[in-house]
Design a protein around this motif. Structure first.
Motif, short mmCIF file in Angstrom:
data_model
loop_
_atom_site.label_atom_id
_atom_site.label_comp_id
_atom_site.label_asym_id
_atom_site.label_seq_id
_atom_site.Cartn_x
_atom_site.Cartn_y
_atom_site.Cartn_z
N THR A 237 -25.91 -52.55 4.22
CA THR A 237 -24.68 -52.74 4.99
C THR A 237 -23.60 -53.42 4.15
OG1 THR A 237 -26.00 -52.92 7.00
CG2 THR A 237 -23.73 -53.69 7.11
N ALA A 238 -24.01 -54.46 3.42
CA ALA A 238 -23.03 -55.24 2.66
C ALA A 238 -22.51 -54.47 1.44
CB ALA A 238 -23.67 -56.55 2.21
N ARG A 239 -23.39 -53.75 0.74
CA ARG A 239 -23.00 -53.13 -0.53
C ARG A 239 -22.54 -51.69 -0.39
NH1 ARG A 239 -27.94 -53.83 -4.43
NH2 ARG A 239 -26.48 -52.75 -5.82
N ILE A 244 -25.35 -46.52 10.36
CA ILE A 244 -26.24 -45.93 11.35
C ILE A 244 -27.65 -45.96 10.78
CG2 ILE A 244 -25.94 -43.56 10.54
CD1 ILE A 244 -25.97 -42.71 13.52
N ALA A 245 -28.66 -46.18 11.64
CA ALA A 245 -30.03 -46.31 11.13
C ALA A 245 -31.03 -45.83 12.17
CB ALA A 245 -30.32 -47.76 10.75
N TRP A 246 -32.17 -45.36 11.67
CA TRP A 246 -33.30 -44.96 12.51
C TRP A 246 -34.48 -45.88 12.21
CZ3 TRP A 246 -36.40 -42.88 16.00
CH2 TRP A 246 -37.75 -42.69 15.68
N GLU A 258 -37.95 -60.99 13.47
CA GLU A 258 -37.85 -61.74 12.23
C GLU A 258 -36.42 -61.95 11.75
OE1 GLU A 258 -40.46 -63.10 11.20
OE2 GLU A 258 -42.03 -61.97 12.22
N ASP A 259 -35.51 -61.02 12.05
CA ASP A 259 -34.15 -61.15 11.51
C ASP A 259 -33.20 -60.30 12.35
OD1 ASP A 259 -31.86 -61.52 10.08
OD2 ASP A 259 -32.69 -60.92 8.14
N LEU A 260 -32.82 -60.81 13.50
CA LEU A 260 -31.96 -60.06 14.41
C LEU A 260 -30.58 -59.81 13.83
CD1 LEU A 260 -31.85 -58.72 17.15
CD2 LEU A 260 -31.42 -60.94 18.19
N GLU A 261 -30.17 -60.64 12.87
CA GLU A 261 -28.85 -60.46 12.25
C GLU A 261 -28.82 -59.28 11.28
OE1 GLU A 261 -26.16 -62.22 13.28
OE2 GLU A 261 -27.68 -62.84 14.72
N ALA A 262 -29.98 -58.71 10.96
CA ALA A 262 -30.01 -57.59 10.01
C ALA A 262 -29.24 -56.38 10.52
CB ALA A 262 -31.46 -57.19 9.72
N PHE A 263 -29.03 -56.27 11.83
CA PHE A 263 -28.33 -55.12 12.39
C PHE A 263 -26.80 -55.27 12.34
CE2 PHE A 263 -32.45 -55.40 14.54
CZ PHE A 263 -32.94 -54.12 14.34
N GLN A 264 -26.33 -56.44 11.94
CA GLN A 264 -24.90 -56.69 11.95
C GLN A 264 -24.18 -55.67 11.07
OE1 GLN A 264 -23.89 -59.37 13.87
NE2 GLN A 264 -21.81 -58.62 13.68
N GLY A 265 -23.12 -55.05 11.59
CA GLY A 265 -22.34 -54.09 10.83
C GLY A 265 -22.64 -52.65 11.17
N LEU A 266 -23.75 -52.38 11.87
CA LEU A 266 -24.07 -51.01 12.26
C LEU A 266 -23.28 -50.61 13.50
CD1 LEU A 266 -27.97 -51.02 11.89
CD2 LEU A 266 -26.26 -50.34 10.21
N PHE A 284 -31.97 -57.40 21.58
CA PHE A 284 -31.02 -56.71 20.70
C PHE A 284 -29.69 -56.48 21.41
CE2 PHE A 284 -28.93 -52.82 19.43
CZ PHE A 284 -28.87 -52.93 18.06
N LEU A 285 -29.75 -55.99 22.65
CA LEU A 285 -28.52 -55.67 23.36
C LEU A 285 -27.69 -56.92 23.64
CD1 LEU A 285 -29.89 -53.04 25.92
CD2 LEU A 285 -28.47 -52.60 23.90
N ARG A 286 -28.35 -58.03 23.91
CA ARG A 286 -27.60 -59.27 24.16
C ARG A 286 -26.91 -59.75 22.88
NH1 ARG A 286 -32.13 -60.63 27.61
NH2 ARG A 286 -33.14 -61.73 25.88
N ARG A 287 -27.60 -59.60 21.74
CA ARG A 287 -27.02 -60.09 20.49
C ARG A 287 -26.00 -59.12 19.91
NH1 ARG A 287 -24.25 -61.55 17.63
NH2 ARG A 287 -24.42 -62.62 15.62
N HIS A 288 -26.21 -57.80 20.12
CA HIS A 288 -25.34 -56.80 19.51
C HIS A 288 -24.80 -55.84 20.57
CE1 HIS A 288 -26.53 -58.11 15.50
NE2 HIS A 288 -27.80 -57.98 15.84
N PRO A 289 -23.99 -56.33 21.50
CA PRO A 289 -23.52 -55.45 22.58
C PRO A 289 -22.63 -54.31 22.09
CG PRO A 289 -22.33 -57.55 22.59
CD PRO A 289 -23.46 -57.70 21.61
N GLY A 290 -22.07 -54.43 20.89
CA GLY A 290 -21.20 -53.38 20.39
C GLY A 290 -21.91 -52.27 19.65
N ILE A 291 -23.23 -52.40 19.44
CA ILE A 291 -23.99 -51.38 18.72
C ILE A 291 -24.66 -50.46 19.74
CG2 ILE A 291 -25.84 -50.91 17.08
CD1 ILE A 291 -25.37 -53.63 15.86
N LYS A 292 -24.44 -49.16 19.61
CA LYS A 292 -25.09 -48.20 20.51
C LYS A 292 -26.56 -48.10 20.13
CE LYS A 292 -24.77 -43.45 22.24
NZ LYS A 292 -24.04 -42.16 22.12
#
Length: 1022
Positions: A237-239, A244-246, A258-266, A284-292
């Motif tokens: 995500t950073a580089r 989008i990911a499966w 282990e790392d809920l922040e790993a989805f940031q940026g998707l 996941f939905l509570r932490r990342h409401p903007g990610i489908k």
């Protein structure tokens, strides 16, 4: 009632123009310089990819590769692998990606079955001609022309488990893949898409990741790790802008843990392959409401996905689990009983048709004929694949999974036939007379580890060496996590295999290895050993044994690396753990690559600043040392012979485990929590009482004393036995500064585990220093100004709640309460009505509650406080602590008008409040200039749906029951709290301060709410 035809058949597909390779060529002409592939070694544009694939295809044609051939490719995940696959398609042939990690003998056997003239590989396979891709990019001869094909032509072979001891090859046409990636489908692919390529090569998920990017002109980021780890996702995500990911649901759960922040940026995450965990999805939905978040379902025979569903928080509360969803384009979905379509709500076999169907199984026409059938559906003869999965349609047109009709399992997304593995074990291990393979289930009910139960020819043979030997002979997803030697298979009274007893045997078997690391020695090695123990649930591991040989799995390796990365504050790639899979070897690699400091220096354990809500609790305690409003009280009735020393030892163990319980909370010179070596609270024992109720009251009186936070007295414990029998009441009180509702179950579970002496291998919760650092890091990403501006505008001028005058001359000094049970049937009706309104259970109940308050108090504008858990960081789900904020929900106008419009307006208000949840509750109080009468108008009353786990105290050999005690004191004027029950029902308890809220007013509010709830059940909308 028959299902609506729109539910069973996806939109008709447009014919694919040519093959997949022809689309790559078109993109190369239109956007030659667009980046197609990125790996750690090379970046390729579409022009380079297409030109090199042409050159390789020309060489393959010279090597006699032709149309209708199937060409095996045995290469690691790389640009060479992708280029080779496209080159094969350009010859008119189909490719078959084989995993280099498969056993050598199995690879040779499968390659031999294809009957091809060549195999593309960089290794030697005895007796099979090999073509090795050139290391440099090439250019085809001028007279070479790629072969054109139509959408029905064979494209590739995917592999799935078979019952004959080897994988089944499923031959798939070009159209089956292409149907999913046209504009306007469930997948918003475009030229800016960057998709990680990390799935196993033989799996159809690899095609999802690869072709979703390449058919849209996007970029495929090739992952070097064995699978998509948290570190890979962070880096991608950073580089490279991965968006989008499966993930299989098991891998998704691991990353959430282990790392809920790993989805940031998707912008979108697709999950599936096995049963979803509602708890992980909700977090996941509570932490990342903007990610489908998309649930995808489909066996390999229907190519990648047959249905998808965009998951909402409401789905997490569905009794039957998260839906499979609706058909994807070009796909038909039918639920059949034999050949008869099932009615809505009726369970039947899920059968699939349309452009996604495979062409059949390689070399097995009989199986193809039995699984791919022509079926008469309402007068139309339709080719269908019979999945063996059971499902049903609901009234919304959503497909739901209801289990399997056979023994088939799903392990980390791989389809497993247990009989396949049983036959292989019996063939490979001559000492084994008979084998049965079962799957252990995790807490979410999904199969997560295979166990091989073996009857040896020689009675008493422990089969200790079998597990390690099977690792070299079996496919990775066929390898059991444990081998259990038994004398005979247990059976049920009906003569069937007693699977429950077998799994109990596996749980009881000791698999730990001797400890080889003491308190001394290398701290990095000890840290690695402790982490491996925590992941495997063991008390000891040998330093020179491979993680995989002692029952570790690929996802377990991911958890080890994620936790080490968290502890050491540095990347720890999974690929390196595979390279150095022992405790000693991995510790050595960590030391050799350590840039600065050591593991003991990773986190500074000193005075840690308090969070805003903790500051409020500390200020309240300093202002009134006798205040009890922040005391959290837990009580259990225990029947049986309680081991008091063991219970006291368990309390001490939990005290040492959780830093917030053994700290002091200080205000001078600055507010901090200070970690000190403060001893555990004693287990206070009071003389026996005559009854359970008397014991409960005595315990309550015993614990209703102030706590000295500055002296490190954060919690107390006590036991009151009941005279004349083996019954006692045990309880504790914990200050809210170190505790919240989520912590109840964590504390109970940890006490129970320590009482049974089974907690040594449990992962340690994150330290306070780590939690504080993550909290401050997260603040950097919050748009504080936007959130504060919204709150100032929304909450300005909130009027106070006006309670009727209290005419009672004498009121009790403590809080009073009114209770109302809500049956499981009524809860189900609430959920159904909420779904009709397009909201979740919480919003539905809050809207009704607010409407009743407005009626009783004759007030059309007021605010309600709502607690919200903030436990999104890795490890916090197992931590005792205060991780809360309070939202202020202002309800007025349409939100109090009743009906569906009120529900939707409340839903909008709650959504906007959640979007501003990063502003601490104490700051909100300071920024809003409102008149104050008693409590601040923003937080006079509270509404909470307490959906935390029930704090069961499962003490070995004892019967226990949790008893929820009334609050010792009440901070707000009125609390409405719904508590979940195990039977699916709820209990509504309304606590109130009788010196402010008249008792008849509280009773009238509850009565009207109860009546409204039951009127709703009868069919009248609120």
């Amino acid at each position: 009632m028959q299902p609506d035809p729109r539910w069973t058949t996806g939109p008709a597909s447009a014919a694919l123009v040519g093959g997949l390779h022809e689309q790559i060529a078109r993109t190369a002409l239109i956007c030659p310089d667009a980046v197609a592939l990125i790996s750690s070694k090379r970046t390729m544009t579409y022009a380079e990819l297409d030109r090199t694939a042409d050159a390789w295809a020309a060489e393959l044609a010279v090597a006699a590769v032709a149309e209708d051939d199937i060409v095996p490719i045995i290469l690691p995940r790389s640009t060479e692998l992708i280029t080779a696959a496209i080159a094969v398609l350009k010859t008119g042939a189909a490719y078959a990606l084989l995993d280099p990690a498969w056993p050598e003998a199995r690879l040779a056997e499968i390659v031999g079955e294809f009957g091809t003239s060549v195999v593309i590989t960089d290794r030697d396979l005895a007796g099979i001609p090999a073509w090795t891709p050139p290391s440099e990019l090439g250019r085809a001869p001028t007279d070479f022309a790629p072969v054109g094909v139509d959408g029905c032509a064979p494209c590739c072979v995917f592999f799935t488990s078979g019952t004959t001891g080897r994988p089944k090859g499923v031959l798939t046409p070009h159209r089956a893949i292409a149907r999913l990636f046209r504009p306007g489908t469930f997948l918003p692919m475009a030229t800016g898409t960057v998709m990680p390529l990390a799935a196993p090569m033989p799996w159809d998920a690899f095609a999802l990741e690869l072709w979703s990017a390449l058919l849209s002109g996007g970029t495929s980021l090739i992952i070097d790790e064995p699978y998509l780890s948290a570190q890979s996702l962070h880096d991608g995500t950073a580089r490279h802008g991965v968006n989008i990911a499966w993930l299989t649901s098991s891998l998704f759960n691991m990353l959430v843990d282990e790392d809920l922040e790993a989805f940031q940026g998707l912008r979108q995450v697709m999950i599936g392959g096995e049963r979803l965990s509602a708890g992980h999805v909700a977090r996941f939905l509570r932490r990342h409401p903007g990610i489908k978040l998309l649930n995808g379902y489909g066996p390999v025979e229907s190519t990648i996905f047959a249905t998808t569903h965009a998951i909402t928080e409401f789905d997490c509360a569905r009794p039957g689990g998260i839906p499979l969803g609706r058909p994807v384009p070009g796909t038909e979905v039918h639920v059949l009983d034999g050949d008869r379509p099932c009615a809505v709500g009726e369970v039947g076999e899920i059968c699939l048709g349309g452009d996604g169907l495979a062409l059949g199984y390689l070399g097995d026409p009989a199986l193809t004929k039995s699984k791919f059938t022509a079926t008469d559906i309402n007068g139309d003869i339709t080719p269908l694949y019979r999945t063996g999965d059971l499902g049903m349609w609901d009234h919304e047109g959503l497909l739901h999974f209801r289990g399997r009709a056979d023994r088939q399992l799903k392990i980390r997304g791989h389809r497993i036939e247990p009989s396949d593995i049983e036959r292989q074990v019996e063939r490979l291990v001559p000492r084994v007379r008979s084998c049965r393979v079962l799957a252990r289930r995790n807490d979410e009910g999904s199969e997560h580890q295979l166990v091989a139960f073996c009857v040896p020819y020689e009675s008493g043979d422990p089969l200790d060496d079998v597990l390690a030997s099977l690792r070299t002979d079996l496919m990775p997803h066929h390898r059991p996590g444990a081998v259990v030697s038994i004398d005979a298979f247990p059976v049920t009274p009906q003569g069937k295999l007693d699977e429950k007893t077998l799994l109990t045997m596996a749980s009881a078997q000791t698999l730990s290895l001797p400890a080889e690391l003491g308190e001394g020695g290398d701290p990095v090695e000890r840290l690695v050993a402790e982490t491996v123990c925590s992941v495997l649930g063991r008390t000891a591991v040998a330093r020179d044994k491979s993680f995989l040989d002692i029952g570790g799995s690929s996802l377990g390796a991911g958890r080890v690396c994620a936790r080490l990365a968290d502890r050491l504050d540095r990347p720890v790639p999974v690929s390196r753990f595979y390279e150095y899979p022992t405790v000693a070897g991995f510790a050595e690699w960590l030391r050799s690559t350590q840039t600065s400091g050591g593991c003991a220096e990773a986190i500074d354990q000193t005075d840690i600043p308090l969070r805003p809500l903790q500051l409020m609790y500390l200020a309240t305690q300093l202002a009134d040392p006798d205040d009890l409003t922040s005391h959290c009280l837990l009580t259990w009735v225990i029947e049986g012979e309680l081991d008091y020393p063991a219970l006291e030892s368990a309390v001490a163990s939990v005290h040492r485990r959780h830093e917030p319980l053994r700290a002091s909370y200080l205000a001078d010179p600055r507010p901090v929590v200070r970690l000190e070596d403060i001893g555990p609270p004693p287990l206070e024992l009071q003389s026996g009482t005559s009854s359970i109720s008397a014991a409960g009251q005595a315990l309550r009186n015993l614990l209703a004393e102030p706590l000295a936070l500055s002296e490190g007295e954060v919690w107390r414990t006590a036991v009151v036995p009941v005279a004349g029998g083996q019954v006692a009441v045990f309880g504790c009180v914990v200050h809210h500064i170190a505790f919240d509702g989520w912590s109840e179950a964590v504390l109970a579970n940890d006490i129970a585990a320590a009482y049974r002496e089974t907690s040594a291998g449990a992962p340690a919760p994150p330290s306070l220093a780590r939690i504080h650092r993550n909290y401050t890091e997260r603040l950097k990403y919050f748009d504080r100004a936007r959130q504060e501006n919204y709150l100032r505008t929304e909450l300005a001028g909130v009027p106070a709640l006006r309670w009727p005058p209290n005419h009672t001359e004498r009121v009790s000094s403590g809080p009073s309460s009114v209770e109302m049970p809500v049956t499981p049937a009524l809860v189900a009706d609430v959920d159904s009505r909420a779904a009709e309104c397009g909201v979740n259970r919480f919003v539905f109940l809050l809207t009704m509650w607010a409407g009743i308050l407005a009626e009783v108090l004759e007030q059309d504008d007021f605010a309600i406080g709502v607690p919200i858990a903030q436990r999104d960081d890795a490890g916090l789900e197992q931590a005792v602590g205060c991780h809360l904020n309070m939202l202020c929900i202002r309800l007025r106008g349409a939100a109090l008008g009743g009906g569906v419009s009120a529900m939707r307006e409340t839903d909008r208000i709650v959504g906007r409040a959640k979007a501003a949840q990063d502003v601490p509750y104490t700051d909100v109080l300071q920024m809003i200039d409102v008149p104050r009468t008693g409590r601040p108008p923003l937080f006079q009353t509270l509404f909470a749906l307490q959906d935390n786990a029930i704090p069961h105290l499962r003490l070995a050999g004892l019967q226990t029951e949790f008893i929820r005690q009334p609050y010792l004191s009440l901070p707000l004027e009125l609390h409405a709290e719904f508590w979940l029950r195990e039977d699916g029902g709820m209990d509504l308890t309304v606590y109130f301060r009788p010196d402010v809220v008249p008792e008849n007013t509280a009773q009238e509010i509850v009565k009207r709410f109860t009546d409204r709830l039951h009127i709703t059940k009868s069919g009248v909308r609120p």
